[in-house]
Design a protein around this motif. Structure first.
Motif, PDB file in Angstrom:
ATOM      1  N   ARG A 138     -13.008   2.227  -0.539  1.00 14.85           N
ATOM      2  CA  ARG A 138     -11.716   1.777  -0.021  1.00 14.85           C
ATOM      3  C   ARG A 138     -10.978   1.028  -1.113  1.00 14.85           C
ATOM      4  N   THR A 150      -8.564  -2.788  -6.088  1.00 11.52           N
ATOM      5  CA  THR A 150      -9.190  -3.617  -5.070  1.00 11.52           C
ATOM      6  C   THR A 150      -8.255  -4.796  -4.811  1.00 11.52           C
ATOM      7  N   VAL A 177      -3.406   1.548   5.195  1.00  4.23           N
ATOM      8  CA  VAL A 177      -4.406   0.650   4.632  1.00  4.23           C
ATOM      9  C   VAL A 177      -5.271   0.043   5.743  1.00  4.23           C
ATOM     10  N   LYS A 178      -6.554  -0.048   5.483  1.00  6.33           N
ATOM     11  CA  LYS A 178      -7.491  -0.665   6.430  1.00  6.33           C
ATOM     12  C   LYS A 178      -8.201  -1.801   5.719  1.00  6.33           C
ATOM     13  N   ASP A 221      -5.054   5.483   0.483  1.00  6.38           N
ATOM     14  CA  ASP A 221      -4.658   6.286   1.643  1.00  6.38           C
ATOM     15  C   ASP A 221      -3.267   5.865   2.109  1.00  6.38           C
ATOM     16  N   ASN A 223       0.825  -1.199   0.000  1.00  7.74           N
ATOM     17  CA  ASN A 223       0.000   0.000   0.000  1.00  7.74           C
ATOM     18  C   ASN A 223       0.864   1.256   0.000  1.00  7.74           C
ATOM     19  N   HIS A 282     -16.729  -2.795  -0.046  1.00  2.00           N
ATOM     20  CA  HIS A 282     -16.396  -1.458   0.465  1.00  2.00           C
ATOM     21  C   HIS A 282     -16.860  -0.402  -0.536  1.00  2.00           C
ATOM     22  N   ILE A 287      -9.923  -5.688   0.506  1.00  2.19           N
ATOM     23  CA  ILE A 287     -10.082  -4.242   0.369  1.00  2.19           C
ATOM     24  C   ILE A 287     -10.815  -3.979  -0.945  1.00  2.19           C
TER      25      ILE A 287
END
Length: 576
Positions: free
Chosen positions: A159, A110, A167-168, A164, A90, A146, A126
């Motif tokens: 997402r 993704t 990463v989440k 970002d 990421n 997401h 994600i």
């Protein structure tokens, strides 16, 4: 013991679109050790179509994850390994999206990954590609979409990998049984085949390849307007014993005792001790199976109760396995169980650069020096491509081989960008690196990232070309505070070696600038200015020459008027 047994098939194509921005990857190791301790890995990624570099992002994500997951230490759990990899991938995509050197912007994709290990399925997700689990006729979606729905026709992705700085990802795990099936697919499949039809397909078509091909064809028949990707996995058999506690077991491996020549450890015979300190020990060993020689690195028993030290030692091996370059020492992936905590590296038959330089005439020939600098730079680039920063580059950590090539060694101070601690103040007992080569920002407790390695490279370059001198002299070793460093002044390399041109000296000065805003941002920029004159530096050289003789302009102007006066007098005399 019964091993994990799988059958699988994957497919991806552009569908009706001109290019395919989807990517799939599968890694089921043939090696029994890897399959047991790391498992099998499957990934689907769908490059975000509104981002210019979606295709590159998806390809990078699946290839890096599938390849590098297998290189994570055996002692790391699946979740911890995946977290580290997703953070670094990421970070790479995010940095590419925000890099001024990139003509394309938007490295977004993704990402859905499945790792089957022992009796457990672990997944990491994600975006809006999907993961399904099928068991005895019942289909369940494990991933969450997401997306934010604005209307029936309008929705957007909330997402994505690379979107970002942090990463989440959705994480989860389930127990698996023989007979289970998994489907990973992009939204080009899931948006055009509803769940009831997917369940029917997985229930009726047992062969993985036939099922995968059928899903791709059905989505196209249903007028899918997107790229099409799917992976179908059948679980044929699972191990009899669970390895859920593997991480705890391996991290409790005992430290080896001090080893002497002739002693044996897990099939490796000790030839001699290469290095010993209060923190680690290096031994030259020979594999009893094939006679190949390696360097075996052991932790020091002084730290056998230090959890942070143990974790850092284990991470060294992982970092070394990730860095693949002819200019960096190679860490050996082991395929036999370990009874002690250690790792193996290739044996380099040479001496460190510091020892080699002591025997050379100084300064080195420019052609020889720049050849060495370029090799060191290539080694550092290999670290930086993986989001890693060496942080302790010095001649003592560079091996000079008999053929004139160099290899960077020692992963003890390396940090990986994207991990939580990389850009926070360093929290450890002693500052990283060696004072004369390390960025003062490190020594003051702040991580300057890639620019720290650039400082070290520029310092070594200065030393090679000046004949052993340093940019700030010996005073840098006495610096303890920011105020001490503020008093330092750069020493022109040309005063030690007159053949060094001003433009080259200015490149060195910029490379070791104590101000990060002035220092180079990349190794490529530093190398370019070391090999060809930077016009800005040439302009400064001209300005300095003019400044060095402020009367020159007036002298030239006075001479011009004097000559003009003589000409007028001569003309006046002729007319008379």
């Amino acid at each position: 013991m019964q091993q994990l047994k799988l059958s699988l098939a994957s497919g991806t194509n552009a569908g009706i679109k001109p290019i395919n921005e989807d990517a799939v990857a599968c890694n089921v190791p043939d090696d029994t050790h890897l399959l047991t301790f790391k498992g099998a890995c499957f990934v689907v990624a769908d490059g975000v179509s509104t981002a210019e570099a979606g295709q590159q992002a998806s390809k990078t994500a699946v290839q890096r994850f599938c390849q590098e997951y297998m290189q994570t230490p055996d002692s790391w759990s699946v979740t911890y390994s995946a977290e580290q990899l997703l953070a670094t991938i990421n970070n790479e995509l995010y940095e590419l999206s925000h890099s001024f050197s990139q003509q394309q912007k938007g490295f977004l994709t993704t990402f859905t990954a499945l790792v089957l290990k022992s009796q457990t399925a672990h997944f990491f997700h994600i975006g809006d590609s999907r993961l399904y689990h099928w068991r005895t006729g019942v289909l369940k979606q494990l991933s969450e979409d997401h997306t934010t729905v604005l209307s029936e026709q309008r929705q957007f992705l909330g997402r994505a990998l690379g979107m970002d700085a942090q990463v989440k990802a959705q994480q989860g795990s389930i127990s698996i049984q023989a007979g289970d099936r998994f489907l990973l697919c992009s939204d080009g499949i899931s948006d055009f085949i509803n769940d009831s039809v997917l369940q029917q397909q997985l229930s009726q078509i047992s062969d993985a390849k036939q099922c995968c091909d059928s899903l791709l064809a059905l989505a196209k028949t249903n007028r899918s307007d997107d790229n099409l990707s799917a992976i179908v996995i059948n679980v044929e058999a699972i191990p009899e014993q669970s390895f859920d506690d593997l991480n705890q077991t391996l991290t409790r491996l005992p430290f080896p005792p001090a080893l002497n020549p002739g002693m044996k450890l897990d099939g490796y015979k000790v030839i001699k001790t290469l290095f010993a300190s209060s923190r680690s020990h290096l031994y030259l060993v020979a594999d009893e199976l094939d006679g190949k020689e390696y360097v075996l690195k052991c932790p020091s028993i002084n730290y056998d109760d230090d959890a942070l030290y143990i974790d850092r030692f284990i991470r060294e091996e992982w970092i070394g396995l990730r860095i693949q370059s002819p200019y960096v020492v190679k860490v050996i992936r082991q395929c036999r169980p370990r009874t002690f905590l250690y790792y193996l590296m290739e044996h380099l038959n040479g001496q460190d650069l510091e020892q080699w330089l002591e025997l050379q005439a100084k300064p080195l020939k420019p052609s020889q020096a720049i050849k060495l600098v370029k090799q060191i730079a290539e080694g550092l680039k290999a670290f930086h491509r993986m989001g890693a920063v060496h942080q302790d580059l010095k001649p003592g950590n560079i091996i000079y081989l008999a053929d004139g090539s160099l290899k960077i060694v020692d992963f003890g101070s390396v940090y990986v960008a994207g991990l939580a601690e990389i850009y926070s103040p360093l929290q450890q007992d002693a500052a990283l690196g060696t004072a004369v080569y390390s960025d003062p920002h490190y020594l003051l407790g702040h991580n300057s990232g890639v620019q720290g390695d650039i400082y070290a490279l520029a310092t070594i370059t200065y030393e090679l070309f000046s004949g052993g001198y340093l940019p700030y002299g010996d005073k840098v070793e006495q610096c303890r505070t920011a105020r001490d460093y503020d008093k330092l002044r750069y020493l022109s390399a040309s005063q030690f070696n007159p053949v060094i041109p001003t433009w080259f000296d200015r490149a060195l000065q910029k490379g070791v600038s104590l101000d990060l805003a002035e220092r180079y941002q990349s190794i490529t920029s530093l190398l370019r200015d070391l090999q060809q004159p930077n016009p800005a530096f040439l302009h400064e050289e001209v300005k300095q020459e003019r400044k060095a003789n402020p009367l020159l302009f007036w002298q030239l102007l006075s001479g011009f008027w004097f000559v003009t006066l003589l000409l007028l007098v001569w003309l006046f005399l002729i007319r008379r």
